[in-house]
Design a protein around this motif. Structure first.
Motif, short mmCIF file in Angstrom:
data_model
loop_
_atom_site.label_atom_id
_atom_site.label_comp_id
_atom_site.label_asym_id
_atom_site.label_seq_id
_atom_site.Cartn_x
_atom_site.Cartn_y
_atom_site.Cartn_z
N LEU A 32 0.81 -1.21 0.00
CA LEU A 32 0.00 0.00 0.00
C LEU A 32 0.85 1.27 0.00
N ARG A 33 2.08 1.14 0.48
CA ARG A 33 2.99 2.29 0.44
C ARG A 33 3.55 2.53 -0.95
N GLY A 34 3.51 1.50 -1.79
CA GLY A 34 4.04 1.63 -3.14
C GLY A 34 3.21 2.59 -3.97
N LYS A 35 3.86 3.41 -4.75
CA LYS A 35 3.18 4.41 -5.55
C LYS A 35 3.14 3.97 -7.02
N ASN A 36 1.91 4.01 -7.57
CA ASN A 36 1.73 3.76 -9.00
C ASN A 36 2.21 2.37 -9.44
N VAL A 37 2.14 1.41 -8.52
CA VAL A 37 2.52 0.04 -8.87
C VAL A 37 1.32 -0.72 -9.42
N PHE A 38 0.21 -0.66 -8.68
CA PHE A 38 -1.02 -1.33 -9.10
C PHE A 38 -2.14 -0.31 -9.22
N ASP A 39 -3.18 -0.67 -9.99
CA ASP A 39 -4.32 0.23 -10.09
C ASP A 39 -5.24 0.04 -8.89
N LYS A 40 -6.34 0.81 -8.86
CA LYS A 40 -7.19 0.82 -7.68
C LYS A 40 -7.85 -0.53 -7.41
N ILE B 171 -6.53 -3.55 -7.76
CA ILE B 171 -5.59 -4.38 -7.00
C ILE B 171 -5.42 -3.82 -5.59
N VAL B 172 -5.41 -2.49 -5.47
CA VAL B 172 -5.31 -1.87 -4.14
C VAL B 172 -6.49 -2.29 -3.27
N ASN B 173 -7.67 -2.38 -3.87
CA ASN B 173 -8.84 -2.84 -3.11
C ASN B 173 -8.64 -4.26 -2.58
N HIS B 174 -8.08 -5.13 -3.40
CA HIS B 174 -7.78 -6.49 -2.95
C HIS B 174 -6.80 -6.47 -1.79
N ILE B 175 -5.76 -5.64 -1.91
CA ILE B 175 -4.74 -5.56 -0.86
C ILE B 175 -5.36 -5.09 0.45
N GLU B 176 -6.23 -4.10 0.38
CA GLU B 176 -6.88 -3.59 1.60
C GLU B 176 -7.73 -4.67 2.27
N TYR B 177 -8.43 -5.46 1.46
CA TYR B 177 -9.25 -6.51 2.05
C TYR B 177 -8.38 -7.62 2.65
#
Length: 218
Positions: A143-151, A153-159
């Motif tokens: 989640l600290r990574g910038k511009n690595v994945f789109d939103k 994938i970020v949603n998956h990471i948060e869950y």
């Protein structure tokens, strides 16, 4: 891991074929393809056979994706042995599975896709053999990574992070994160329809942003 939804599978095949056709360096991994398509077998003998085939594929291709899926096969076998109270074999298989899973990350420390796959495995393992602390660290880094994945994938990471907070007995933090997740549209959080103890199916964002690049050796 859970199989790709049937609706997406023809597109996945087309994308994979395009990747292989257009990249001379692309490494094919047919055993990984089978797992992505069908999931790991539930029956213990078939699971053991598939897991061994994944390790042989890794030895042949040296593609880290095969090693990661091999690790997950070992952990699934560990869970099987634990369920039948064979704790000696459960411990041995879990130790091997986590060793190679961590080895994959340690030898590719700066590759967020490999870290994502470790989080994906750890987050959905039964709590009795899972490692919520490792998942919390992995998801924080991702989640600290910038511009690595789109939103998506970020949603998956948060869950996945939410699941780890629950497993680590941090209910207040988990509740705050879930409020953030639910504040998003239902389309962004479609995997939340999955039961807590059931792994969601792969979607095309994961396939295109994580799996295919790793199969190409990126």
């Amino acid at each position: 891991m859970a199989q790709v939804h049937k609706y997406y599978w023809p597109l996945w095949v087309g994308l994979a074929c395009t990747v292989v056709a257009n990249s001379a360096d692309a490494m094919t991994a047919p055993e990984v393809d089978k797992v992505i398509q069908h999931g790991l077998p539930e029956q213990s003998d078939a699971l053991a056979k598939t897991t061994q085939a994944l390790f042989q594929e890794f030895e042949k291709t040296k593609n880290v994706t095969s090693l990661i899926f091999y690790s997950y096969g070992m952990l699934r076998q560990a869970n099987h042995f634990s369920a039948v109270n064979d704790f000696i074999h459960a411990s041995e298989y879990a130790k091997t599975g986590f060793f190679y899973l961590d080895e994959a990350v340690d030898t590719h420390e700066e590759n967020p896709r490999i870290r994502y796959l470790r989080a994906r495995i750890d987050a959905y393992l039964p709590a009795v053999i899972g490692r919520c602390v490792v998942t919390l660290d992995d998801t924080e880094r991702l989640l600290r990574g910038k511009n690595v994945f789109d939103k998506d994938i970020v949603n998956h990471i948060e869950y996945m992070r939410y699941r780890a907070l629950v497993s680590c007995n941090q209910p207040q933090q988990a509740e705050l994160l879930m409020k953030k997740i639910k504040a998003k549209s239902s389309g962004d959080a479609k995997y939340l329809n999955t039961k807590f103890h059931t792994e969601p199916e792969w979607d095309m964002n994961e396939v295109t942003q994580v799996v295919i690049p790793l199969l190409k050796g990126e």
